[in-house]
Design a protein around this motif. Structure first.
Motif, short mmCIF file in Angstrom:
data_model
loop_
_atom_site.label_atom_id
_atom_site.label_comp_id
_atom_site.label_asym_id
_atom_site.label_seq_id
_atom_site.Cartn_x
_atom_site.Cartn_y
_atom_site.Cartn_z
N LEU A 1 3.53 -7.52 3.70
CA LEU A 1 2.27 -6.43 3.51
C LEU A 1 1.87 -6.13 5.16
O LEU A 1 1.65 -7.18 5.83
CB LEU A 1 1.47 -7.32 3.02
CG LEU A 1 1.44 -7.40 1.26
CD1 LEU A 1 0.33 -8.35 0.81
CD2 LEU A 1 1.92 -6.33 0.43
N THR B 1 -1.72 -4.87 6.50
CA THR B 1 -3.15 -4.46 5.71
C THR B 1 -4.14 -4.03 6.97
O THR B 1 -3.76 -4.25 8.22
CB THR B 1 -3.88 -5.88 5.13
OG1 THR B 1 -4.16 -6.64 6.28
CG2 THR B 1 -2.64 -6.31 4.00
N ASP B 2 -5.16 -3.50 6.68
CA ASP B 2 -6.19 -3.34 7.68
C ASP B 2 -7.05 -4.65 7.89
O ASP B 2 -6.47 -5.82 7.37
CB ASP B 2 -7.26 -2.15 7.20
CG ASP B 2 -8.12 -2.56 6.09
OD1 ASP B 2 -8.03 -3.77 5.51
OD2 ASP B 2 -8.64 -1.79 5.31
N GLY C 1 -8.04 -6.65 4.95
CA GLY C 1 -7.36 -6.97 3.96
C GLY C 1 -6.87 -6.18 2.83
O GLY C 1 -6.04 -6.30 1.78
N THR C 2 -7.09 -4.97 3.11
CA THR C 2 -6.59 -3.58 2.29
C THR C 2 -5.26 -3.28 2.56
O THR C 2 -4.81 -3.12 3.66
CB THR C 2 -7.72 -2.45 2.28
OG1 THR C 2 -8.91 -3.03 2.13
CG2 THR C 2 -7.15 -1.27 1.61
N ILE C 3 -4.34 -3.15 1.43
CA ILE C 3 -3.12 -3.00 1.70
C ILE C 3 -2.68 -1.63 2.15
O ILE C 3 -3.10 -0.67 1.66
CB ILE C 3 -2.32 -3.20 0.46
CG1 ILE C 3 -2.55 -4.97 0.12
CG2 ILE C 3 -0.68 -2.95 0.68
CD1 ILE C 3 -1.69 -5.30 -1.45
N GLN C 4 -1.86 -1.59 3.18
CA GLN C 4 -1.71 -0.11 3.66
C GLN C 4 0.07 -0.14 3.45
O GLN C 4 0.43 1.13 3.27
CB GLN C 4 -1.83 -0.22 5.32
CG GLN C 4 -3.27 -0.34 5.56
CD GLN C 4 -3.56 -0.19 7.04
OE1 GLN C 4 -2.73 -0.75 7.72
NE2 GLN C 4 -4.80 0.26 7.38
N ALA D 1 3.58 -2.28 1.93
CA ALA D 1 4.09 -3.25 0.86
C ALA D 1 5.72 -3.26 0.70
O ALA D 1 6.00 -1.99 0.58
CB ALA D 1 3.53 -3.39 -0.39
N PRO E 1 -7.27 -3.99 -2.14
CA PRO E 1 -7.54 -5.13 -1.55
C PRO E 1 -6.58 -6.23 -1.86
O PRO E 1 -6.39 -6.52 -3.16
CB PRO E 1 -8.90 -5.40 -1.63
CG PRO E 1 -9.54 -4.23 -2.28
CD PRO E 1 -8.38 -3.32 -3.09
N LEU E 2 -5.82 -6.88 -1.15
CA LEU E 2 -5.26 -8.18 -1.56
C LEU E 2 -6.09 -9.02 -2.11
O LEU E 2 -5.40 -9.80 -3.10
CB LEU E 2 -4.72 -8.77 -0.21
CG LEU E 2 -3.62 -10.02 -0.39
CD1 LEU E 2 -2.41 -9.68 -1.54
CD2 LEU E 2 -2.93 -10.38 0.71
N GLY F 1 -4.97 -4.22 12.56
CA GLY F 1 -4.67 -4.61 11.23
C GLY F 1 -3.85 -6.04 11.16
O GLY F 1 -3.94 -6.86 12.22
N ARG G 1 -0.56 -8.44 9.58
CA ARG G 1 0.68 -8.55 8.95
C ARG G 1 0.88 -9.68 8.21
O ARG G 1 0.77 -10.83 8.84
CB ARG G 1 1.86 -8.27 10.10
CG ARG G 1 3.21 -8.01 9.32
CD ARG G 1 4.36 -8.14 10.78
NE ARG G 1 4.10 -6.88 11.33
CZ ARG G 1 3.73 -6.85 12.57
NH1 ARG G 1 3.46 -7.96 13.26
NH2 ARG G 1 3.67 -5.76 13.40
#
Length: 399
Positions: free
Chosen positions: A89, A91-92, A95-98, A100, A119-120, A178, A180
């Protein structure tokens, strides 16, 4: 401006310049040498601009080639990302997924395009969400790769135990941009690190009167690496020093123990929600399951006394953190380190591990600046010195 358009405009300007030059030769009578001289200089400038245009065109072609190469590489790495066997993943910082990949979507049981923007945290077991938030907070302020375990709840699926490995992503200026994250399902991997047959191990110990730690296969971690903590297993240090720590609510690392040779550690030996182990030097570790320790007396006889030693060490660290004055905390911490990991040398006792000022500050519940100032005073007083590798050497007299 487009380079081709610029070149065309330059040609038009040169053509117009020629016309003006011809007109000036025909009409201007006063100071006949003035305008030709000016136009000559303008002609020189025009030629220089033509050379600049040629260089720009060459650079433009080189940039176009470089862009094609970069695009090819980007596509290649995108394919590697998409089809990697583990879940990945991007994310920012919150933890919001950008992004996947396929494996992550399969683990979380959500289509890739629907994962983006979520959000994860919504996939984390409710009881562990505070711990997850704390781990993300520490990850954002650290340059190291972090690994921890957590329970994830896929959509309409059965919860599973996962190992998360995370690192920060920085932009071209070095600013955090962000995170990873790698996700691995370890729910059925409780014994995957024990690469031996327990019955054969016991037989080998009985036949040769061997040390269980020496017979068991070793796992090597390099300095600074996070050590994976598996459920129902215990690590035992064969060589090196391991730092055991937890994370405070503010995201700061707190030292809770040091595991040296023959000392055990593992997630089953603590009730802390956030618990991590880091190699302070290159370490060799042996891995045993709790079932093995309960079944084979020779293992239990080696492990249980060392667990008792770990408890005494933890009590000593708690007593240090409870002292009122920072000076006393540092004084007693250095004495404890001298006892636990000290090596006799000509100048005194050398700490076998190089601690950063931040490490000592975390253990003393104070700031790095305060520790730096106090260590400077101890050096000025001749009570401690630093060797060529920046290891602290405590003089024989009491610090």
């Amino acid at each position: 401006m487009n380079v081709d358009t610029f070149a065309q405009q330059l040609k038009t300007m040169q053509w117009r310049l020629d016309e003006l030059y011809q007109d000036a030769q025909a009409t201007v009578q006063v100071k006949p040498d003035l305008l030709p001289l000016a136009f000559k200089e303008l002609g020189i400038v025009s030629e220089e601009l033509e050379v600049a245009v040629e260089e720009l065109q060459q650079q433009n072609a080189a940039l176009a080639n470089a862009r094609q190469v970069i695009e090819t590489e980007r596509q290649r790495y995108q394919e590697l990302f998409q089809f990697a066997p583990n879940g990945y993943l991007v994310t920012d910082e919150s933890g919001t997924i950008q992004e996947a990949n396929h494996a992550a979507a399969k683990l979380l049981n959500v289509s890739q395009r629907f994962l983006v923007g979520k959000p994860l945290l919504v996939f984390v077991a409710e009881a562990e969400r505070q711990s997850f938030h704390t781990q993300l907070l520490q990850l954002r302020t650290s340059e190291q790769v972090k690994e921890w375990e957590i329970s994830l709840c896929p959509r309409d699926g059965k919860p599973f135990r996962a190992s998360l490995t995370g690192t920060i992503i920085s932009d071209w200026t070095g600013k955090a941009d962000g995170l990873r994250l790698c996700i691995r399902d370890i729910s059925s991997a409780g014994r995957e690190l024990c690469l031996y047959n327990p019955a054969d191990l016991e037989l080998e110990i009985e036949r040769n009167d061997s040390d269980p730690y020496e017979v068991c296969p070793k796992h090597v971690y390099l300095k600074g690496e996070m050590i994976s903590l598996k459920p129902q297993t215990i690590w035992v240090v064969s060589r090196g020093i391991v730092k055991l720590s937890t994370i405070s609510e503010t995201g700061e690392e707190v030292l809770v123990g040091l595991a040296g040779p023959s000392m055990p550690f593992g997630s089953n030996l603590t009730t802390l929600k956030t618990y991590q182990a880091t190699a302070l030097s290159e370490v060799e570790l042996a891995c045993f399951s709790l079932t093995d320790i309960a079944t084979y007396p020779s293992l239990a006889q080696k492990v249980l006394p060392q667990i008792n030693q770990r408890l005494r060490q933890t009590e000593a660290l708690l007593a240090i953190s409870g002292q009122r004055h920072v000076k006393d905390r540092l004084h007693n911490l250095l004495l404890l380190l001298k006892k636990e990991i000290g090596q006799p040398v000509e100048q005194g006792t050398r700490l076998s591990v190089r601690f950063t000022h931040q490490d000592l500050a975390s253990a003393c519940s104070t700031t790095r600046v305060t520790i730096t100032r106090m260590l400077g005073k101890l050096q000025a007083q001749g009570k401690i010195i630093l060797d060529s590798q920046n290891h602290i050497i405590l003089k024989e007299q009491d610090i």
